[in-house]
Write an enzyme that holds these catalytic residues in place. Sequence first.
Site, PDB file in Angstrom:
ATOM      1  N   GLY A 291       0.831  -1.205   0.000  1.00 19.00           N
ATOM      2  CA  GLY A 291       0.000   0.000   0.000  1.00 19.00           C
ATOM      3  C   GLY A 291       0.863   1.251   0.000  1.00 19.00           C
ATOM      4  O   GLY A 291       1.928   1.300  -0.626  1.00 19.00           O
ATOM      5  N   SER A 292       0.448   2.239   0.771  1.00 18.00           N
ATOM      6  CA  SER A 292       1.077   3.558   0.678  1.00 18.00           C
ATOM      7  C   SER A 292       2.517   3.602   1.177  1.00 18.00           C
ATOM      8  O   SER A 292       3.256   4.525   0.833  1.00 18.00           O
ATOM      9  CB  SER A 292       0.232   4.590   1.429  1.00 18.00           C
ATOM     10  OG  SER A 292      -1.015   4.766   0.785  1.00 18.00           O
ATOM     11  N   THR A 293       2.945   2.627   2.010  1.00 14.70           N
ATOM     12  CA  THR A 293       4.362   2.628   2.377  1.00 14.70           C
ATOM     13  C   THR A 293       5.232   2.387   1.146  1.00 14.70           C
ATOM     14  O   THR A 293       6.389   2.812   1.103  1.00 14.70           O
ATOM     15  CB  THR A 293       4.671   1.562   3.445  1.00 14.70           C
ATOM     16  OG1 THR A 293       4.198   0.288   2.992  1.00 14.70           O
ATOM     17  CG2 THR A 293       4.015   1.915   4.776  1.00 14.70           C
ATOM     18  N   LYS A 295       4.811   3.795  -1.670  1.00 17.36           N
ATOM     19  CA  LYS A 295       4.890   5.023  -2.469  1.00 17.36           C
ATOM     20  C   LYS A 295       6.252   5.683  -2.381  1.00 17.36           C
ATOM     21  O   LYS A 295       6.613   6.502  -3.230  1.00 17.36           O
ATOM     22  CB  LYS A 295       3.805   6.008  -2.020  1.00 17.36           C
ATOM     23  CG  LYS A 295       2.389   5.568  -2.369  1.00 17.36           C
ATOM     24  CD  LYS A 295       1.351   6.496  -1.769  1.00 17.36           C
ATOM     25  CE  LYS A 295      -0.055   6.014  -2.084  1.00 17.36           C
ATOM     26  NZ  LYS A 295      -1.096   6.810  -1.405  1.00 17.36           N
ATOM     27  N   SER A 346      -0.750  11.165   1.349  1.00 14.97           N
ATOM     28  CA  SER A 346      -0.860   9.789   0.842  1.00 14.97           C
ATOM     29  C   SER A 346      -1.943   9.667  -0.232  1.00 14.97           C
ATOM     30  O   SER A 346      -2.773   8.753  -0.194  1.00 14.97           O
ATOM     31  CB  SER A 346      -1.141   8.817   1.995  1.00 14.97           C
ATOM     32  OG  SER A 346      -0.826   7.493   1.623  1.00 14.97           O
TER      33      SER A 346
END
Length: 578
Positions: A291-293, A295, A346
């Site tokens: 997920g967003s980690t 990015k 995010s």
Amino acid sequence: MFVRRDPLKRLNIGLLAVAFVLSLFAGRLVQLQTIDDDRYAELALRQRVKEIDLPALRGEITDAKGNPFAMTVEARSVFVDPSIIEPEKRQEIVNALAPTLGLNPATVMKAVSKPDTQFVYLAHGVRPEKARMINEWGFAGIGTLPEYRREYPNGSLAAGVIGFVNDSGEGAAGMEAAMNDVLAGRDGRQRVELSLEGQHIPMGEDQKQAPVPGRGVRLTLLQDLQYKAQQAITDQVKATNSESGSVIVMDPRTGKILAMASAPGYDPNEYGESNPDVWGSPLVQKAFEPGSTGKVATAAAVLEHGGVTPHTPFVVPDRIRRYELFHDSHPHPRERLTFAGILAESSNVGTILAAERISEEQLYRTLREFGFGEKTGLNLPGETAGSLRPPDRWSGTDRHTIAFGQGLSVNAVQMASVYATIANGGVRVEPSLVAGTVDENDEFDPAEEPASRRVVSTRTARQISDMLEGVTTEEGTAPKAQIEGYRVAGKTGTAERINPDTGSYKGGGYVASFAGFAPADDPRLVVQVVLENPRRGSHYGGDVAAPVFRDVMSFALQTQKIPPTGSEPPTIRTHARD
């Protein structure tokens, strides 16, 4: 008329008969004592002499300071000689031994009744005081021999890393399995002479090939930090009703893992009483979509190859169609965000827009350089490399989902290594868990230095670090990760999980995570927190994972005596000027 026979003649005949019998006995004695004496002596010795294994002393597994996680202590094996156990004594022996050794009575009865054998192991790893009690019972045919047993003095602490030794004395999980050849040493052999009662005759036949002890394994873990990490994640798994959770603490400069905790766990001293599903090392065996980690890796690729800076403006709606509709986690009006603002908030949509500034190949190559799709090299059993398909196998939407951390998978150590790379100025140092080995004289042999490679420039790493500090501000998604007096950089993640029943995200739950480092301007520690499917309260990484990060990171900074740098954080502009 009665004629009386000569009594002398009868006496002579009797004496001749006796002499004949005695001559037979004498001949037999001569045969036994002279002609066949060696053969019968050998047969008698063979009945008394047994050849047994002498287990090698298994090496300890310790933390970086020598505190034991796994150690070997004196024990006894219990054996039976069924050939000298009287049938009427069998049930009495079974009634005494089965409950004492924790064995099934049927198993003991089978052993004591086994035909055509004189030596059967009944139990290994018996504590000396229990073996002494068994000997005092005085059962003929029951005996004990010295050996060793494996103990884990800290119970469940680091069980997912350490593993356990099975009943056969082999490492069956974790480092016990991965380093079994180093730890086990080489067993010896001994021929011993046993009495009728099954006891070792000290002055009897005794030939011995001494065992070679195993080497100890010293890990990079720190016991106190491991305890704190395990306590924190265990408490949060329970509080959020998560399926599982993990915490990793790394030194980004060396790649050393200082803590590696997971929940739920088990006690390796009693591994047979736990569910086999928890025996593994989930931090390397379990893959999840970051997920967003994830990015952060996309941001690095965009800064390196897309002509983008932290202040580059983007017009960001809350949803966008790229073959299908993508949206942010919360509805919002169209915003003018900087690239730093996209990371701080995010935004999935903003990340897609920024990733379109680079090619699919540039995104893929950067992810590979960060370690996506390759094993970490920790040498723990069953590690997954995760999944990252090459661009020629991407569908129309893959480049967009991969950009914001879905459509690919990692293990927890891989993800922690990404943040360690940014914290280390763009240089990835291969994660390591083994500091070295120790011989029987306590001489330490350090492990080889881990490999390293530059992934992104120092400038890009510094820009991302500054942007990640914006995440932990009140304008970002993780103010709960703030630590008083320290500059903290990090990133939240709230990823959807695939529902195995449907093959889609619907009903699959979430992975909540947070990864970051401190002090942000002179990074010394990286902490990664993952919670699988929190089902009580919030499922967002900023709400459930960031507090665990703060708790563990605060403890680590204090125990490692890392002071605040005292510098001022950068000014992070999240919204672009009109």
